[in-house]
Design a protein around this motif. Structure first.
Motif, PDB file in Angstrom:
ATOM      1  N   ALA A   4      -1.735  -4.981  -0.143  1.00 59.58           N
ATOM      2  CA  ALA A   4      -3.315  -5.365  -0.554  1.00 59.58           C
ATOM      3  C   ALA A   4      -2.975  -6.680  -1.316  1.00 59.58           C
ATOM      4  O   ALA A   4      -1.905  -6.843  -1.795  1.00 59.58           O
ATOM      5  CB  ALA A   4      -3.741  -4.316  -1.769  1.00 59.58           C
ATOM      6  N   SER A  39      -8.372  -6.095  -1.662  1.00 55.64           N
ATOM      7  CA  SER A  39      -8.311  -5.154  -2.666  1.00 55.64           C
ATOM      8  C   SER A  39      -9.798  -4.596  -2.800  1.00 55.64           C
ATOM      9  O   SER A  39     -10.833  -5.375  -2.748  1.00 55.64           O
ATOM     10  CB  SER A  39      -7.720  -5.491  -3.952  1.00 55.64           C
ATOM     11  N   ARG A  47      -8.011  -0.063   4.310  1.00 56.04           N
ATOM     12  CA  ARG A  47      -6.884   0.115   3.623  1.00 56.04           C
ATOM     13  C   ARG A  47      -6.106   1.330   4.316  1.00 56.04           C
ATOM     14  O   ARG A  47      -4.959   1.395   4.372  1.00 56.04           O
ATOM     15  CB  ARG A  47      -7.148   0.452   2.202  1.00 56.04           C
ATOM     16  N   TYR A  48      -6.853   2.248   4.678  1.00 52.32           N
ATOM     17  CA  TYR A  48      -6.202   3.563   4.979  1.00 52.32           C
ATOM     18  C   TYR A  48      -5.779   3.421   6.520  1.00 52.32           C
ATOM     19  O   TYR A  48      -4.859   4.002   6.874  1.00 52.32           O
ATOM     20  CB  TYR A  48      -7.298   4.843   4.667  1.00 52.32           C
ATOM     21  N   SER A  67       2.327  -3.146   5.160  1.00 53.33           N
ATOM     22  CA  SER A  67       0.958  -3.152   4.852  1.00 53.33           C
ATOM     23  C   SER A  67       0.809  -3.348   3.194  1.00 53.33           C
ATOM     24  O   SER A  67       1.185  -2.498   2.607  1.00 53.33           O
ATOM     25  CB  SER A  67       0.145  -1.739   5.337  1.00 53.33           C
ATOM     26  N   THR A  71      -3.515  -0.944  -5.196  1.00 50.18           N
ATOM     27  CA  THR A  71      -2.882  -0.184  -4.220  1.00 50.18           C
ATOM     28  C   THR A  71      -3.810   1.005  -3.860  1.00 50.18           C
ATOM     29  O   THR A  71      -4.960   0.894  -4.019  1.00 50.18           O
ATOM     30  CB  THR A  71      -1.584   0.097  -4.527  1.00 50.18           C
ATOM     31  N   LEU A  83       0.856  -1.181   0.041  1.00 51.94           N
ATOM     32  CA  LEU A  83      -0.060   0.076  -0.051  1.00 51.94           C
ATOM     33  C   LEU A  83       1.029   1.196  -0.194  1.00 51.94           C
ATOM     34  O   LEU A  83       1.898   1.290   0.746  1.00 51.94           O
ATOM     35  CB  LEU A  83      -0.666  -0.072   1.397  1.00 51.94           C
ATOM     36  N   ASN A 128      -1.589  10.687  -2.709  1.00 49.53           N
ATOM     37  CA  ASN A 128      -1.073  10.231  -1.304  1.00 49.53           C
ATOM     38  C   ASN A 128      -0.621  11.615  -0.594  1.00 49.53           C
ATOM     39  O   ASN A 128       0.600  11.719  -0.220  1.00 49.53           O
ATOM     40  CB  ASN A 128       0.059   9.215  -1.415  1.00 49.53           C
ATOM     41  N   MET A 159      -2.243   4.759   2.439  1.00 51.71           N
ATOM     42  CA  MET A 159      -2.601   4.465   3.880  1.00 51.71           C
ATOM     43  C   MET A 159      -1.769   5.118   4.630  1.00 51.71           C
ATOM     44  O   MET A 159      -0.964   6.126   4.189  1.00 51.71           O
ATOM     45  CB  MET A 159      -2.123   2.728   4.078  1.00 51.71           C
ATOM     46  N   HIS A 216      -6.490   1.841  -9.246  1.00 53.07           N
ATOM     47  CA  HIS A 216      -5.146   1.489  -8.492  1.00 53.07           C
ATOM     48  C   HIS A 216      -4.821   0.272  -8.681  1.00 53.07           C
ATOM     49  O   HIS A 216      -3.903  -0.053  -7.912  1.00 53.07           O
ATOM     50  CB  HIS A 216      -5.390   1.739  -6.967  1.00 53.07           C
ATOM     51  N   SER A 240       3.465   2.688   2.680  1.00 55.00           N
ATOM     52  CA  SER A 240       3.580   1.676   3.975  1.00 55.00           C
ATOM     53  C   SER A 240       5.386   1.390   3.784  1.00 55.00           C
ATOM     54  O   SER A 240       6.010   1.478   2.962  1.00 55.00           O
ATOM     55  CB  SER A 240       3.107   0.076   3.147  1.00 55.00           C
ATOM     56  N   TRP A 254      -1.220   6.364  -9.419  1.00 54.92           N
ATOM     57  CA  TRP A 254      -0.584   5.307  -8.732  1.00 54.92           C
ATOM     58  C   TRP A 254       0.321   4.777  -9.705  1.00 54.92           C
ATOM     59  O   TRP A 254       0.376   4.976 -10.926  1.00 54.92           O
ATOM     60  CB  TRP A 254      -1.430   4.280  -8.323  1.00 54.92           C
TER      61      TRP A 254
END
Lengths: 476, 476
Positions: free
Chosen positions: B231, B202, B183-184, B229, B213, B122, B336, B216, B432, B125, B292
């Protein structure tokens, strides 16, 4: 006299009022039923699994082919598993046309250099001579242009129809309607002026390399005068046109050995839930089981087939017992003959069956946007009352229009025909081409379509068709 | 006094009347303008060519990457070619996270048999130890479930978040909203109870093999407590869950060497057509330039970028000279950090710029269905008056709702925020993931979106925003 008239009018209003009232009191329940229908289709649907089998295990299903035969047997078996009241096959003789070996074509420039192009025979076309056909090319955009050029310019040539689908039409089916005469009637028109062959720009809004087949006719042209007819990919149509602009003397060569065989026996596949109150009133939902031979016919019309089957399955799973008899009909031979649609209507008339509603899904398995309705104003106004129920599902298109090819022969003043209208933007990228395959169908979009169809069938069954006319009938 | 009040009311009504009148007399012309906008986009559009370059020549554009840098340079050049009044770069510091080598993961059964699974780190991470991380797995569906299990059950384990997106929600973004906290925030929550790693199902409605992805956070967790972390694809999430049901003692191994580097300098790319009457009133249209790193970011948000650029190009090509200044803003770092959106709002405030309208396209390049509007009732009622103009283009969704992430920081009572709402059924199949690529975008669908956005911008510019408030202002 005046009092009598007043009473009649009062009674009419009272009945209208009661109808509206029942609609209101039941509307909560309708919302719940629709919610259940959509939820079941999206969480526990069968349509996508069925389509997977139909597309990937059976594959293409051109009338008279082994695939079509297998599709008849398999869909009948699947319907039988649903525990319907009746499942049967309706025999119908269908044309059998075979493509033969893969077609081959090239453009030959003045210097003798050849550029291979992507072509495919149009359904129903005759073969070229066994060594192929080579001639110079005349590009036209319309039959009018062809007529002006006349025999002097056309004789001995291959006519190249290159009118593209109009990209600024939002409904792509309109763009198709504005072009498809080139494919369907192009050979007949060109033969009039002594053309030796026909090449048609594929009915595709996108520029790509895939030729799109489809039905063509020779009308009553004697066999000796029939000329071979093929589709060319849009990219190659652009290439041919560009090369012709530089040099009118370039030659086109193509070879195809397709053949029309004798008619063979096939079937419409029919399943029925018999109505609890009005078993002799029929509501039909269907699509066509045959497909073209290049892809696996997932959008055209595998989607319509599995969605129609799913309507009856969803009704049973949710526990809705319809008042009227609901039939799923999987029509044979929509693509090159409409024999299944005609046979069904013929038998229905013969058996004195009263059809009140017919719904066809034959516009691809994309996100549903609504329906077009072929009916009188009173029925349409009734239908419009249900439109708000569909808003949570983003179904917004309720317009008068075309129902569908297969249900067309059933048309009468006493009934409503309807066609599911999915999003049409991608449809002609795949239509009648080798990329009409399972991977191009999205599971959720397919399931939303099945749920939307089931919801409309449910409402028509519950409230009946054309209540204004019904009320008038009660009144008199 | 009464007379004065009466006159005030009369004046208000008169102004409303004039406004309605002008709307009616001009409506014919609006229809024509919209027709021209759609026609130009569909027959002579630039959005698809731009997307082709952005996706296939530049590719993925994660903040701080070479791709993002190239995208900044190239979009600025393309905007400069349009002959806008002003094109510039707005500097902004952005986070730079790199994925490193392809991630690797497997499930190890009790017997030592391993099944390789599809995972990806992620965004944000930390890495696993360099030899990877192996631990037993605890599957949960929610933070509540995790809290009940507590440190005793969680410590030393890999927490596997496996709450799927809810398939019966028609708006797939709602289903996303209902899951994305796993996920976050999943790592922060799991770290509380001593988990050593996190695997998240996912965010994908479809069962397939692609890990998705996405951002996070570790909030203010000390570096030493941050756990890796990743996915896992939906198919492998199902596999892992099924294997856990049979044997709770299975182990999960994964290895990733992603890294958060120092912030780097990047840019928002901005172009402007200066308004002829109200140059100091700004209308913004935009998407985000970063993406991404797994696919090429064609839907997220290449589509929004090229559609926003196309809005200004279409206005110029059609010869519309806006009264207000229209800005295209290609935001950096939505994915992000939202640094670009925050920077733009900060600078706008600093420069005392009056934004009256902002429109974002960041929901994919699919067939547009309408807009959601983040504004007061008066403005929304005004917007609803324009809805019939969009009917020929099958645009039906005008609802109050979310505008967009990048334009969010601009929000004020005095302005309208809007988000383009395309069909959302396929969006999370690509979101993603490595299949968010150019081939998944349909040319017509993309162009319809650009035309729909341009039409709304045109109407907002012509009629201004929030006329009722404006009228009130005139009145007082």
């Amino acid at each position: 006299m005046l009092l009598l008239q007043f009473m009649k009018i009062f009674r009419l209003f009272f009945l209208c009022y009661c109808f509206t009232l029942s609609l209101n009191t039941l509307s909560q329940s309708d919302e719940e039923v629709l919610k259940k229908i959509y939820k079941t289709s999206l969480t526990n649907g069968q349509s996508y699994n069925w389509l997977n089998y139909l597309s990937n295990q059976i594959g293409s299903r051109l009338s008279g082919s082994y695939g079509a035969e297998k599709a008849v047997t398999w869909t009948k078996e699947e319907l039988e598993k649903l525990g319907l009241d009746k499942v049967w096959l309706q025999p119908v003789m269908v044309p059998k046309w075979i493509r033969g070996a893969k077609e081959y074509g090239y453009i030959e420039s003045g210097s003798g250099k050849t550029s291979i192009v992507n072509i495919c025979a149009l359904g129903g076309s005759v073969a070229t001579p066994s060594l192929g056909l080579k001639a110079s090319v005349l590009e036209v955009k319309s039959f009018e242009e062809l007529a002006i050029l006349g025999a002097e310019k056309v004789a001995g040539k291959i006519v190249f129809y290159n009118r593209p689908m109009q990209p600024d039409l939002i409904h792509t089916f309109e763009a198709y309607g504005g072009c498809v005469n080139q494919r369907y009637k192009g050979a007949v028109e060109a033969a009039k002026y002594g053309a030796v062959g026909v090449i048609v720009r594929s009915m595709n809004l996108r520029l790509d390399d895939l030729p799109h087949t489809g039905a063509m006719t020779y009308d009553d042209l004697p066999v000796s005068q029939r000329i071979p007819s093929a589709a060319i990919s849009t990219n190659d149509a652009e290439l041919l046109s560009a090369m012709l602009k530089l040099d009118k003397s370039i030659m086109f060569y193509f070879k195809q050995n397709c053949k029309q065989l004798k008619d063979v026996l096939s079937y419409n596949v029919i399943g029925q839930i018999t109505g609890s109150e009005f078993p002799n009133e029929y509501m039909l939902v269907g699509g066509h089981l045959d497909s073209w031979d290049l892809g696996d016919g997932s959008h055209d019309d595998g989607a319509g087939v599995v969605q129609s089957m799913e309507v009856l399955r969803l009704l049973k799973e949710i526990g809705i017992k319809p008042k009227r008899s609901i039939r799923v009909v999987l029509f044979m031979n929509e693509e090159n003959g409409l024999r299944g649609g005609n046979k069904y209507a013929e038998m229905s008339k013969k058996n004195n069956e009263k059809h009140v509603f017919a719904l066809e899904s034959d516009s691809g398995g994309f996100t549903p946007r609504g329906f077009s309705f072929d009916c009188d104003d009173a029925s349409f106004n009734q239908v419009l009352q249900w439109k708000p129920l569909f808003k949570p599902y983003l179904i917004h298109y309720f317009e008068k229009g075309y129902g569908g090819a297969d249900i067309g022969p059933l048309k009468s003043d006493a009934m409503v025909l309807a066609g599911l209208r999915p999003d049409s933007q991608r449809y002609f990228d795949h239509h009648h081409a080798s990329n009409d395959t399972f991977d191009a169908v999205n599971k959720r979009e397919l399931e939303l379509g099945a749920a939307t169809m089931t919801s409309l069938i449910y409402l028509f069954d519950k409230y009946g068709v054309n209540p204004i006319s019904n009320l008038e009938t009660i009144k008199n």
